[in-house]
Design an enzyme around this catalytic site. Structure first.
Site, PDB file in Angstrom:
ATOM      1  N   SER A   1      16.285  80.916  45.995  1.00 59.09           N
ATOM      2  CA  SER A   1      17.532  80.758  46.764  1.00 59.09           C
ATOM      3  C   SER A   1      17.441  81.208  48.213  1.00 59.09           C
ATOM      4  O   SER A   1      18.335  80.904  48.998  1.00 59.09           O
ATOM      5  CB  SER A   1      18.639  81.570  46.101  1.00 59.09           C
ATOM      6  OG  SER A   1      19.267  80.787  45.137  1.00 59.09           O
TER       7      SER A   1
ATOM      8  N   TYR B   1      15.778  69.716  46.456  1.00 59.66           N
ATOM      9  CA  TYR B   1      16.268  71.067  46.182  1.00 59.66           C
ATOM     10  C   TYR B   1      15.282  71.844  45.284  1.00 59.66           C
ATOM     11  O   TYR B   1      14.964  72.999  45.560  1.00 59.66           O
ATOM     12  CB  TYR B   1      17.663  70.995  45.542  1.00 59.66           C
ATOM     13  CG  TYR B   1      18.142  72.336  45.046  1.00 59.66           C
ATOM     14  CD1 TYR B   1      18.565  73.314  45.936  1.00 59.66           C
ATOM     15  CD2 TYR B   1      18.131  72.641  43.684  1.00 59.66           C
ATOM     16  CE1 TYR B   1      18.974  74.565  45.472  1.00 59.66           C
ATOM     17  CE2 TYR B   1      18.537  73.883  43.222  1.00 59.66           C
ATOM     18  CZ  TYR B   1      18.956  74.840  44.117  1.00 59.66           C
ATOM     19  OH  TYR B   1      19.337  76.078  43.665  1.00 59.66           O
TER      20      TYR B   1
ATOM     21  N   VAL C   1      15.980  84.570  43.021  1.00 59.39           N
ATOM     22  CA  VAL C   1      15.608  85.068  41.703  1.00 59.39           C
ATOM     23  C   VAL C   1      14.107  85.317  41.542  1.00 59.39           C
ATOM     24  O   VAL C   1      13.678  85.899  40.562  1.00 59.39           O
ATOM     25  CB  VAL C   1      16.099  84.146  40.556  1.00 59.39           C
ATOM     26  CG1 VAL C   1      17.607  84.164  40.449  1.00 59.39           C
ATOM     27  CG2 VAL C   1      15.566  82.747  40.729  1.00 59.39           C
TER      28      VAL C   1
ATOM     29  N   LYS D   1      17.939  78.643  50.852  1.00 63.56           N
ATOM     30  CA  LYS D   1      19.222  77.966  51.105  1.00 63.56           C
ATOM     31  C   LYS D   1      19.732  78.072  52.544  1.00 63.56           C
ATOM     32  O   LYS D   1      20.119  77.061  53.132  1.00 63.56           O
ATOM     33  CB  LYS D   1      20.274  78.460  50.104  1.00 63.56           C
ATOM     34  CG  LYS D   1      19.968  77.997  48.666  1.00 63.56           C
ATOM     35  CD  LYS D   1      20.882  78.663  47.655  1.00 63.56           C
ATOM     36  CE  LYS D   1      20.602  78.178  46.234  1.00 63.56           C
ATOM     37  NZ  LYS D   1      21.368  78.916  45.219  1.00 63.56           N
TER      38      LYS D   1
ATOM     39  N   TYR E   1      24.521  86.811  46.112  1.00 62.96           N
ATOM     40  CA  TYR E   1      25.182  86.450  44.846  1.00 62.96           C
ATOM     41  C   TYR E   1      26.550  87.137  44.758  1.00 62.96           C
ATOM     42  O   TYR E   1      27.220  87.270  45.774  1.00 62.96           O
ATOM     43  CB  TYR E   1      24.277  86.804  43.650  1.00 62.96           C
ATOM     44  CG  TYR E   1      22.945  86.089  43.677  1.00 62.96           C
ATOM     45  CD1 TYR E   1      22.884  84.713  43.542  1.00 62.96           C
ATOM     46  CD2 TYR E   1      21.749  86.775  43.845  1.00 62.96           C
ATOM     47  CE1 TYR E   1      21.666  84.033  43.566  1.00 62.96           C
ATOM     48  CE2 TYR E   1      20.522  86.102  43.864  1.00 62.96           C
ATOM     49  CZ  TYR E   1      20.506  84.741  43.728  1.00 62.96           C
ATOM     50  OH  TYR E   1      19.313  84.072  43.753  1.00 62.96           O
TER      51      TYR E   1
HETATM   52  N1  GLU Z   1      15.961  77.464  41.337  1.00 63.11           N
HETATM   53  C1  GLU Z   1      17.072  78.256  41.021  1.00 63.11           C
HETATM   54  C2  GLU Z   1      18.231  77.416  40.533  1.00 63.11           C
HETATM   55  O1  GLU Z   1      18.582  76.460  41.187  1.00 63.11           O
HETATM   56  C3  GLU Z   1      17.476  79.074  42.224  1.00 63.11           C
HETATM   57  C4  GLU Z   1      17.962  80.320  41.715  1.00 63.11           C
HETATM   58  C5  GLU Z   1      18.145  81.398  42.751  1.00 63.11           C
HETATM   59  O2  GLU Z   1      17.196  81.907  43.372  1.00 63.11           O
HETATM   60  O3  GLU Z   1      19.316  81.772  42.884  1.00 63.11           O
HETATM   61  O4  GLU Z   1      18.810  77.692  39.513  1.00 63.11           O
END
Ligand code: GLU
Length: 342
Positions: free
Chosen positions: A83, A208, A278, A86, A260
């Site tokens: 994430s 993504y 994560v 992002k 988060y």
């Molecule tokens: N690849 C993970 C997902 O899309 C990203 C999770 C993350 O790092 O929050 O669920």
């Protein structure tokens, strides 16, 4: 100039640099030692590849906007960015479309929902922000290119500019992400239903999954953070990674939505724009000063690196790094890290 003299001069310069860097290095070593025995948390296991991470891995890196760096522990250990990708892809979408167009597709409101919640803003049908999966998928959908390979290579090239090196995917993680990514597909198709993304949503989901699977280490994260701290220019390569006018867009959503469901408490206690993933990484940005990269794969129930949170909290308190600190300490960190050769 004799060989002897230049050797002495070099030694003198190195000593000066060492003495400038050592107080911060000392503190990083101390924090590393202090939190190394912390074995709370659990490595992510939604795909088997992530479950293979060693919970003992722990690295910290700081890179200043002048390109000096201090790092301790497992700062060379590679892991997937997840994430943390992002905000950077959000930046590319802003460059591709401008603020107004991007805002029509994704908001900037923090949500109390889980990062992978299948939920859109009821009045606008937009995902709440680019840091949750729905918003990140809508953002990935905005990345321009003549065809899918060009969209992917523009995204990969963008990460390369931030890291100052060519980046690569972890193919096994990527394959698992796409094999198990049903929830993300459901989110993508819900947005297609509402016209928030286009017909190329399958490609955008693929993009993504790829962005999440990029391999970085903690040094890379600190350089990426330092690039944002430096107005969008990578302080090591001198290459611009993002237009200066969009840096504040990334930092704002990182501050309000980057951690988060801990984002509010993070802004309150730590007060530094940051994003976690994560994979166990955290990137934090001290605007005008430095980037911080931390890696420790054991996560708390909200998905943030347990040791990463502790290190950031302590750095923020000890140096006075909170954005709204009445006696800001970030500049003193920069001064300490600067070679005192003048
Ligand atoms: N690849 C993970 C997902 O899309 C990203 C999770 C993350 O790092 O929050 O669920």
């Amino acid at each position: 100039m004799s060989h002897q003299t230049s050797g002495n001069e070099l030694d003198a310069l190195l000593n000066k640099m060492k003495s400038a860097v050592s107080p911060v290095r000392g503190i990083l070593r101390e924090l590393h030692e202090k939190f190394l025995p912390t074995l709370d948390g659990k490595v992510a296991d939604y795909i088997p590849e992530l479950a293979k991470a060693d919970p003992r891995w722990f690295g910290i890196s700081i890179v200043t906007r002048h390109g000096q760096f201090v790092e301790v522990g497992d700062f060379r250990q590679m892991f997937t960015i997840q994430s943390i990708s992002k905000p950077f892809v959000f930046g590319l979408a802003l460059e591709d479309h401008g603020r107004d167009d991007v805002m029509r597709r994704v908001g900037v409101e923090p949500t109390g929902e889980a990062f992978n919640a299948i939920v859109l803003d009821e009045s606008s049908n937009r995902p709440f922000n680019p840091m949750v999966n729905s918003g990140a998928i809508a953002t990935a959908d905005l990345i321009k290119g003549r065809d899918f390979p060009e969209r992917v290579s523009r995204m990969i090239a963008m990460f390369g500019r931030y890291c100052g090196r060519q980046v690569h995917l972890d193919n096994t993680v990527f394959m698992s992400e796409r094999l198990t990514g049903h929830r993300n597909r459901a989110i993508g198709h819900l947005m297609l239903n509402f016209g928030m993304v286009g017909e190329r949503i399958e490609d955008s989901l693929e993009l993504y999954f790829q962005q999440c699977s990029i391999q970085v280490n903690c040094h890379d994260l600190a350089v990426m953070g330092a690039t944002l701290a430096n107005g969008g220019v990578n302080p090591i390569t001198g290459e611009r990674a993002i237009e200066a006018r969009y840096v504040k867009d990334l930092l704002s959503v990182m501050l309000t939505c980057g951690m988060y469901d801990y984002a509010g408490e993070w802004a309150y206690r730590v007060g530094i724009p940051a994003k976690s993933g994560v994979g166990g990484g955290i990137v934090a940005v001290l605007p005008g000063v430095a980037g911080i990269g931390i890696f420790s794969p054991a996560l708390d129930p909200k998905g943030n690196s347990v040791r990463g949170l502790k290190v950031c909290e302590e750095l923020s308190t000890r140096f006075g790094l909170h954005a709204f600190e009445s006696t800001p300490g970030a500049e003193s960190l920069l001064a300490e890290l600067q070679p005192s050769s003048r």
